[in-house]
Design a protein around this motif. Structure first.
Motif, mmCIF file in Angstrom:
data_model
loop_
_atom_site.group_PDB
_atom_site.id
_atom_site.type_symbol
_atom_site.label_atom_id
_atom_site.label_comp_id
_atom_site.label_asym_id
_atom_site.label_seq_id
_atom_site.Cartn_x
_atom_site.Cartn_y
_atom_site.Cartn_z
ATOM 1 N N GLU A 87 0.868 -1.166 0.000
ATOM 2 C CA GLU A 87 0.000 0.000 0.000
ATOM 3 C C GLU A 87 0.907 1.217 0.000
ATOM 4 O OE1 GLU A 87 -3.525 0.436 0.264
ATOM 5 O OE2 GLU A 87 -3.490 -1.674 -0.368
ATOM 6 N N TRP A 88 0.777 2.063 -0.987
ATOM 7 C CA TRP A 88 1.625 3.250 -1.029
ATOM 8 C C TRP A 88 1.092 4.303 -0.084
ATOM 9 C CZ3 TRP A 88 5.942 1.918 -3.082
ATOM 10 C CH2 TRP A 88 5.953 0.876 -4.022
ATOM 11 N N PRO A 89 1.962 5.019 0.590
ATOM 12 C CA PRO A 89 1.520 5.976 1.607
ATOM 13 C C PRO A 89 0.748 7.143 0.991
ATOM 14 C CG PRO A 89 3.886 6.157 1.246
ATOM 15 C CD PRO A 89 3.420 4.966 0.468
ATOM 16 N N ALA A 90 -0.294 7.561 1.670
ATOM 17 C CA ALA A 90 -1.066 8.718 1.199
ATOM 18 C C ALA A 90 -0.223 9.977 1.331
ATOM 19 C CB ALA A 90 -2.342 8.852 2.033
ATOM 20 N N GLY A 91 -0.342 10.853 0.372
ATOM 21 C CA GLY A 91 0.340 12.137 0.464
ATOM 22 C C GLY A 91 1.800 12.110 0.050
ATOM 23 N N VAL A 92 2.246 10.964 -0.444
ATOM 24 C CA VAL A 92 3.625 10.875 -0.920
ATOM 25 C C VAL A 92 3.599 10.577 -2.414
ATOM 26 C CG1 VAL A 92 5.854 9.699 -0.673
ATOM 27 C CG2 VAL A 92 4.356 9.965 1.318
ATOM 28 N N GLU A 93 4.370 11.315 -3.174
ATOM 29 C CA GLU A 93 4.473 11.072 -4.612
ATOM 30 C C GLU A 93 5.569 10.036 -4.843
ATOM 31 O OE1 GLU A 93 3.284 15.708 -5.729
ATOM 32 O OE2 GLU A 93 5.358 15.026 -5.940
ATOM 33 N N VAL A 94 5.173 8.865 -5.274
ATOM 34 C CA VAL A 94 6.109 7.743 -5.407
ATOM 35 C C VAL A 94 6.366 7.465 -6.881
ATOM 36 C CG1 VAL A 94 6.579 5.353 -4.772
ATOM 37 C CG2 VAL A 94 5.060 6.738 -3.334
ATOM 38 N N GLN A 95 7.611 7.408 -7.259
ATOM 39 C CA GLN A 95 7.966 7.052 -8.627
ATOM 40 C C GLN A 95 8.585 5.659 -8.645
ATOM 41 O OE1 GLN A 95 9.681 10.240 -11.175
ATOM 42 N NE2 GLN A 95 9.699 11.457 -9.309
ATOM 43 N N LEU A 96 8.105 4.837 -9.541
ATOM 44 C CA LEU A 96 8.633 3.484 -9.739
ATOM 45 C C LEU A 96 9.282 3.430 -11.108
ATOM 46 C CD1 LEU A 96 5.382 1.556 -8.680
ATOM 47 C CD2 LEU A 96 7.209 2.437 -7.198
ATOM 48 N N SER A 97 10.445 2.811 -11.194
ATOM 49 C CA SER A 97 11.107 2.723 -12.501
ATOM 50 C C SER A 97 11.898 1.432 -12.622
ATOM 51 C CB SER A 97 12.027 3.921 -12.730
ATOM 52 O OG SER A 97 13.091 3.910 -11.810
ATOM 53 N N VAL A 98 12.018 0.970 -13.853
ATOM 54 C CA VAL A 98 12.806 -0.229 -14.165
ATOM 55 C C VAL A 98 13.690 0.078 -15.354
ATOM 56 C CG1 VAL A 98 12.776 -2.654 -14.852
ATOM 57 C CG2 VAL A 98 10.971 -1.757 -13.360
ATOM 58 N N GLU A 99 14.979 -0.161 -15.162
ATOM 59 C CA GLU A 99 15.959 0.053 -16.218
ATOM 60 C C GLU A 99 16.664 -1.268 -16.511
ATOM 61 O OE1 GLU A 99 19.203 2.559 -14.986
ATOM 62 O OE2 GLU A 99 20.336 2.158 -16.809
ATOM 63 N N LEU A 100 16.832 -1.565 -17.786
ATOM 64 C CA LEU A 100 17.625 -2.735 -18.163
ATOM 65 C C LEU A 100 18.933 -2.259 -18.755
ATOM 66 C CD1 LEU A 100 14.929 -4.230 -17.761
ATOM 67 C CD2 LEU A 100 15.614 -5.718 -19.634
ATOM 68 N N LEU A 101 19.998 -2.966 -18.421
ATOM 69 C CA LEU A 101 21.257 -2.613 -19.085
ATOM 70 C C LEU A 101 22.031 -3.865 -19.417
ATOM 71 C CD1 LEU A 101 23.716 -0.933 -16.556
ATOM 72 C CD2 LEU A 101 21.628 -2.070 -15.870
ATOM 73 N N ASP A 102 22.849 -3.739 -20.424
ATOM 74 C CA ASP A 102 23.619 -4.878 -20.919
ATOM 75 C C ASP A 102 24.947 -5.014 -20.175
ATOM 76 O OD1 ASP A 102 21.826 -5.712 -22.810
ATOM 77 O OD2 ASP A 102 22.837 -4.801 -24.513
ATOM 78 N N ILE A 103 25.296 -6.252 -19.901
ATOM 79 C CA ILE A 103 26.641 -6.577 -19.423
ATOM 80 C C ILE A 103 27.457 -7.004 -20.638
ATOM 81 C CG2 ILE A 103 28.001 -8.181 -18.031
ATOM 82 C CD1 ILE A 103 25.573 -8.475 -16.183
ATOM 83 N N ASP A 104 28.663 -6.468 -20.770
ATOM 84 C CA ASP A 104 29.549 -6.880 -21.851
ATOM 85 C C ASP A 104 29.876 -8.363 -21.687
ATOM 86 O OD1 ASP A 104 31.393 -6.543 -24.066
ATOM 87 O OD2 ASP A 104 32.982 -6.698 -22.563
ATOM 88 N N ARG A 105 29.455 -9.142 -22.664
ATOM 89 C CA ARG A 105 29.518 -10.587 -22.546
ATOM 90 C C ARG A 105 30.954 -11.112 -22.569
ATOM 91 N NH1 ARG A 105 25.898 -14.924 -23.654
ATOM 92 N NH2 ARG A 105 24.167 -13.475 -23.987
ATOM 93 N N GLU A 106 31.753 -10.486 -23.395
ATOM 94 C CA GLU A 106 33.115 -11.003 -23.597
ATOM 95 C C GLU A 106 33.986 -10.894 -22.359
ATOM 96 O OE1 GLU A 106 35.415 -10.751 -27.365
ATOM 97 O OE2 GLU A 106 34.039 -9.088 -27.707
ATOM 98 N N SER A 107 33.785 -9.824 -21.599
ATOM 99 C CA SER A 107 34.677 -9.617 -20.455
ATOM 100 C C SER A 107 34.039 -10.028 -19.126
ATOM 101 C CB SER A 107 35.128 -8.154 -20.387
ATOM 102 O OG SER A 107 34.018 -7.294 -20.292
ATOM 103 N N TYR A 108 32.836 -10.582 -19.186
ATOM 104 C CA TYR A 108 32.193 -11.032 -17.944
ATOM 105 C C TYR A 108 32.768 -12.377 -17.540
ATOM 106 C CZ TYR A 108 28.408 -11.934 -14.574
ATOM 107 O OH TYR A 108 27.681 -12.185 -13.434
ATOM 108 N N ASN A 109 33.118 -12.506 -16.278
ATOM 109 C CA ASN A 109 33.677 -13.751 -15.770
ATOM 110 C C ASN A 109 33.012 -14.113 -14.469
ATOM 111 O OD1 ASN A 109 36.067 -15.209 -17.007
ATOM 112 N ND2 ASN A 109 36.667 -13.070 -17.332
ATOM 113 N N LYS A 110 32.776 -15.410 -14.281
ATOM 114 C CA LYS A 110 32.194 -15.813 -13.007
ATOM 115 C C LYS A 110 32.617 -17.231 -12.655
ATOM 116 C CE LYS A 110 27.875 -17.644 -14.817
ATOM 117 N NZ LYS A 110 26.428 -17.782 -14.598
ATOM 118 N N THR A 111 32.424 -17.555 -11.404
ATOM 119 C CA THR A 111 32.661 -18.920 -10.964
ATOM 120 C C THR A 111 31.778 -19.151 -9.749
ATOM 121 O OG1 THR A 111 34.380 -20.539 -10.439
ATOM 122 C CG2 THR A 111 34.562 -18.395 -9.382
ATOM 123 N N ALA A 112 31.562 -20.413 -9.429
ATOM 124 C CA ALA A 112 30.738 -20.745 -8.262
ATOM 125 C C ALA A 112 31.522 -21.698 -7.369
ATOM 126 C CB ALA A 112 29.422 -21.375 -8.696
#
Lengths: 121, 121, 121
Positions: A93-118
């Motif tokens: 429930e969003w609070p009364a009297g507050v102006e709330v902005q919601l946003s979603v941004e997508l961004l790309d990860i450079d595939r070639e230089s991404y490295n991971k391990t588990a």
């Protein structure tokens, strides 16, 4: 991959960040875009110091950034973004009297230089 | 859009992050690049754990990242960046004996997959 | 430039973030890619609220983002990423029974609009 960042301002005490991350991750899994649920790494940060615009009205925001390995189509990205925004809209429930902005941004990860391990898997 | 992130190291107690955000937002509004002051969403994060380079000198940094919807010209971006850097330079008396680095980075938000909504407006 | 962000989840108490940043910075200096050690600005953030995937297993992550002025070759970036991942792998004894994911992402800073200055140097 993917990495999700959720930021929310401290004047939204109704927002349960743990629940938010579970719902966002469920939505990402449900999209069918990710081979393994395990890959989805999400974190939430409560923003204590913030300013929206220049007016004195009470304002708040919730901002999601989703970083994906490069290569997905604009249509897929748009769908993911819309489905995450739908999750945000339903978070609390969003609070009364507050102006709330919601946003979603997508961004790309450079595939070639991404490295991971588990460890311990 | 736009989203501004301000990071500052914890060894700059003179820096008032609330005042910094107000001045940065005022500068963005004053640039005439943004249709509505309401759209400017800024946050500050005090960085408690940091390391600049490898030497033992006392060092600090203040780093601004401004994320804009893609499409602005390089000239506009350069001007925005310079005007934000000018704000940083004037934020406080810098401590003697500390090497302080100020930086401003602009980055594009993918316009097609960006989604937002406002509540209570 | 460069800017390094290290995020680590709060369930990795063995990880010493100060030591991690020193090692990461040393590795960047050792790469020979950066004219001055002074330019390397690194920070660590402990992530208190996080969720990996959707399963209930105990999971953790350590994520590095390195932002570089645009212009380096894919090969250089790949090498930098691999050398930073090697640092992460050696950071500590990883806890038994926890699935830990380590990742390194490189991203470009737009060179034209990047601005910086140094004070007290």
């Amino acid at each position: 991959m993917p990495h999700l960042h959720l930021e929310y301002t401290a004047n939204l005490p109704q927002l349960n960040a743990d629940v938010a991350l579970i719902r966002l991750n469920n939505t990402l899994v449900g999209s069918g875009q990710f081979a393994a649920e395990f890959d989805i790494k999400s974190r939430a940060l409560k923003v204590e110091t913030f300013k929206v615009g220049t007016a004195m009205n009470e304002r708040a925001f919730v901002a999601v950034r989703l970083a994906l390995l490069s290569g997905r189509s604009p249509e897929i990205k748009k769908q993911l973004s819309q489905s995450l925004l739908a999750v945000l809209q339903d978070l609390c429930e969003w609070p009364a009297g507050v102006e709330v902005q919601l946003s979603v941004e997508l961004l790309d990860i450079d595939r070639e230089s991404y490295n991971k391990t588990a460890i311990g898997v």
